[in-house]
Scaffold this active site. Sequence first.
Site, PDB file in Angstrom:
ATOM      1  CB  SER A 189      -0.926  -0.004   1.225  1.00  0.00           C
ATOM      2  OG  SER A 189      -0.173  -0.176   2.402  1.00  0.00           O
ATOM      3  CG  ASN A 242      -3.719  -4.979  12.853  1.00  0.00           C
ATOM      4  OD1 ASN A 242      -3.155  -4.829  11.775  1.00  0.00           O
ATOM      5  ND2 ASN A 242      -4.055  -6.161  13.327  1.00  0.00           N
ATOM      6  CB  THR A 251     -42.077  25.925  -8.066  1.00  0.00           C
ATOM      7  OG1 THR A 251     -43.153  26.423  -8.846  1.00  0.00           O
ATOM      8  CG2 THR A 251     -41.950  26.752  -6.791  1.00  0.00           C
ATOM      9  CG  HIS A 252     -43.040  22.570 -10.953  1.00  0.00           C
ATOM     10  ND1 HIS A 252     -43.313  21.239 -10.703  1.00  0.00           N
ATOM     11  CD2 HIS A 252     -43.729  23.264 -10.012  1.00  0.00           C
ATOM     12  CE1 HIS A 252     -44.152  21.145  -9.688  1.00  0.00           C
ATOM     13  NE2 HIS A 252     -44.415  22.361  -9.231  1.00  0.00           N
ATOM     14  CB  SER A 282     -15.192  26.008 -27.828  1.00  0.00           C
ATOM     15  OG  SER A 282     -15.166  25.225 -29.001  1.00  0.00           O
ATOM     16  CE  LYS A 326     -20.268  26.935 -25.943  1.00  0.00           C
ATOM     17  NZ  LYS A 326     -20.133  25.510 -26.298  1.00  0.00           N
ATOM     18  CG  ASN A 360     -17.579  26.027 -22.932  1.00  0.00           C
ATOM     19  OD1 ASN A 360     -18.609  26.495 -23.415  1.00  0.00           O
ATOM     20  ND2 ASN A 360     -16.666  25.407 -23.644  1.00  0.00           N
ATOM     21  CD  GLU A 396     -19.923  22.614 -18.298  1.00  0.00           C
ATOM     22  OE1 GLU A 396     -20.381  21.843 -19.123  1.00  0.00           O
ATOM     23  OE2 GLU A 396     -19.090  23.495 -18.589  1.00  0.00           O
ATOM     24  CE1 TYR A 417      -6.185  -3.499   9.027  1.00  0.00           C
ATOM     25  CE2 TYR A 417      -5.235  -5.674   8.675  1.00  0.00           C
ATOM     26  CZ  TYR A 417      -5.427  -4.371   8.257  1.00  0.00           C
ATOM     27  OH  TYR A 417      -4.876  -3.947   7.082  1.00  0.00           O
ATOM     28  CD  GLN A 460      -2.782  -2.565   2.092  1.00  0.00           C
ATOM     29  OE1 GLN A 460      -2.138  -2.882   3.095  1.00  0.00           O
ATOM     30  NE2 GLN A 460      -2.460  -2.991   0.891  1.00  0.00           N
ATOM     31  CE  LYS A 502      -4.275   2.763   5.058  1.00  0.00           C
ATOM     32  NZ  LYS A 502      -5.212   1.599   5.027  1.00  0.00           N
TER      33      LYS A 502
HETATM   34  N1  ARG Z   1      -1.190  -1.386   5.269  1.00  0.00           N
HETATM   35  C1  ARG Z   1      -2.090  -1.890   6.231  1.00  0.00           C
HETATM   36  C2  ARG Z   1      -3.436  -1.176   6.108  1.00  0.00           C
HETATM   37  O1  ARG Z   1      -3.517  -0.240   5.450  1.00  0.00           O
HETATM   38  C3  ARG Z   1      -1.562  -1.659   7.597  1.00  0.00           C
HETATM   39  C4  ARG Z   1      -2.027  -2.640   8.611  1.00  0.00           C
HETATM   40  C5  ARG Z   1      -1.557  -3.964   8.242  1.00  0.00           C
HETATM   41  N2  ARG Z   1      -1.743  -4.909   9.270  1.00  0.00           N
HETATM   42  C6  ARG Z   1      -1.573  -6.218   9.040  1.00  0.00           C
HETATM   43  N3  ARG Z   1      -1.731  -6.995  10.035  1.00  0.00           N
HETATM   44  N4  ARG Z   1      -1.231  -6.678   7.863  1.00  0.00           N
HETATM   45  O2  ARG Z   1      -4.412  -1.600   6.665  1.00  0.00           O
END
Ligand code: ARG
Length: 459
Positions: free
Chosen positions: A26, A113, A158-159, A280, A286, A288, A293, A320, A325, A328
């Site tokens: 990660s 964890n 309205t509408h 454009s 144009k 825009n 948007e 956990y 993971q 994120k």
């Molecule tokens: N990279 C892991 C996560 O984002 C960290 C925790 C990992 N813990 C484990 N026991 N493998 O969750």
Amino acid sequence: MTVAEKPWSGRFTASTNEFVEAFTASVDFDQRLYAYDIMGSIAHAKMLAKVGVLTEQECQQIVTGLEEIEQEIEQGQFQWSVSLEDVHMNIESRLTAKIGIVGKKLHTGRSRNDQVATDIRLYLRHEIDLIIAELNRLLTALADVAEREAATIMPGFTHLQSAQPITFGHHLLAWCEMLLRDRGRLQDCRKRVNAMPLGAAALAGTTYPIDRAYSAELLGFDTVASNSLDAVSDRDFAIEFTSDAALLMMHMSRFSEELVLWSSAQFDFIELSDAFCTGSSIMPQKKNPDVPELVRGKTGRVYGHLHSLLTLMKSQPLAYNKDNQEDKEPLFDVVDTIRGSLKVYADMIPGLQVKADNMRQAAKAGFTTATDLADYLVRKGVPFRDAHEVVGKAVRHCIDNKCDLPDLELSILKGFSDVIEQDVFEVLTLEGSVAARNHFGGTAPEQVKQAVQRLKAQL
Ligand code: ARG
């Protein structure tokens, strides 16, 4: 990396499959948490020293090492390694490389964890504060325009059909109300984010005599998570934040839609400054409204991330699981999206040009003071349903004769109801119409000015 170099390699005899190593890593995205990871580690080391698990000298070496690593990362000198999996092991391994054996003591009484759960909460707490600051900046910009345009007349819809005249300031303040509720939700969410998982270790707590209250104090956490299994596993705080963000983006998309409509040639109510529009490549005329948007379009990704996170957490057994993971990337993207959207709006709104004449012209079309005429008849003793009928007939007459209600002669109006007198013409004006809605929450310029003051007091 050979098997012996992994921080967890003791029970392994064969090295990780190369693809699996990359697949499970990660670090490419969680390195964003480095500052919070270091902050958490420093607090943990200080706590361990306080309870006598580390000596003061060991603690000092760890703290100095971590501070230097932070510098290395900030200066772009840090070598991130995918084989070290994540931000936590990258930093820990560098610490040991720098300070030797003492570096290996940092992880005492801790697990990745509780470490990662702590990092995300510290990160999100900080981001919520920045998001609220952008929200306040946008609210301030809107309040200023609303104050300036407190008496500017526009059609209310309205509408999407012209309904009654309103003031532009009042319309802007409707957006402010929505954003204020969004702010309240984020402030509320922050309280639940700001609880410390550290000390939960892998899942069951730790055998060392840790002082969790001390770590929490060092890290500015309001509370300490009271169940270790829950602390390392649940990501409801991230889901709650994302659902607040989804509501915020829903509001921003409505706001955007109106800006897009209003800057079209068909409405022509406003002009966005050039700095926030693009042209454009083929049509020279144009201009825009790209920013609104895009914000409207970005709403979709936030809704999508909400669904991802809910599904990520669904059915996970305690405690956990590696699934987490996956929290994120969606979370980071939600943060980036709402911070960016709020920032660009806060920068754009002060330059909003209001085409008051066009708004006024549009407010006159579509018999927008018809309700005022009905209310006038009611004040003269006509029951509302009958008044509604009378005005409907007058409007029909105007449509057939291609004119507007205020254009009708008194004698003609009297033909619809003999209670109508000369004073009717005051209620048929746009100014008369908005000024008459002079109660708390109404569109009268006087009320708009008071509402702006109330809003400013909250910023
Ligand atoms: N990279 C892991 C996560 O984002 C960290 C925790 C990992 N813990 C484990 N026991 N493998 O969750």
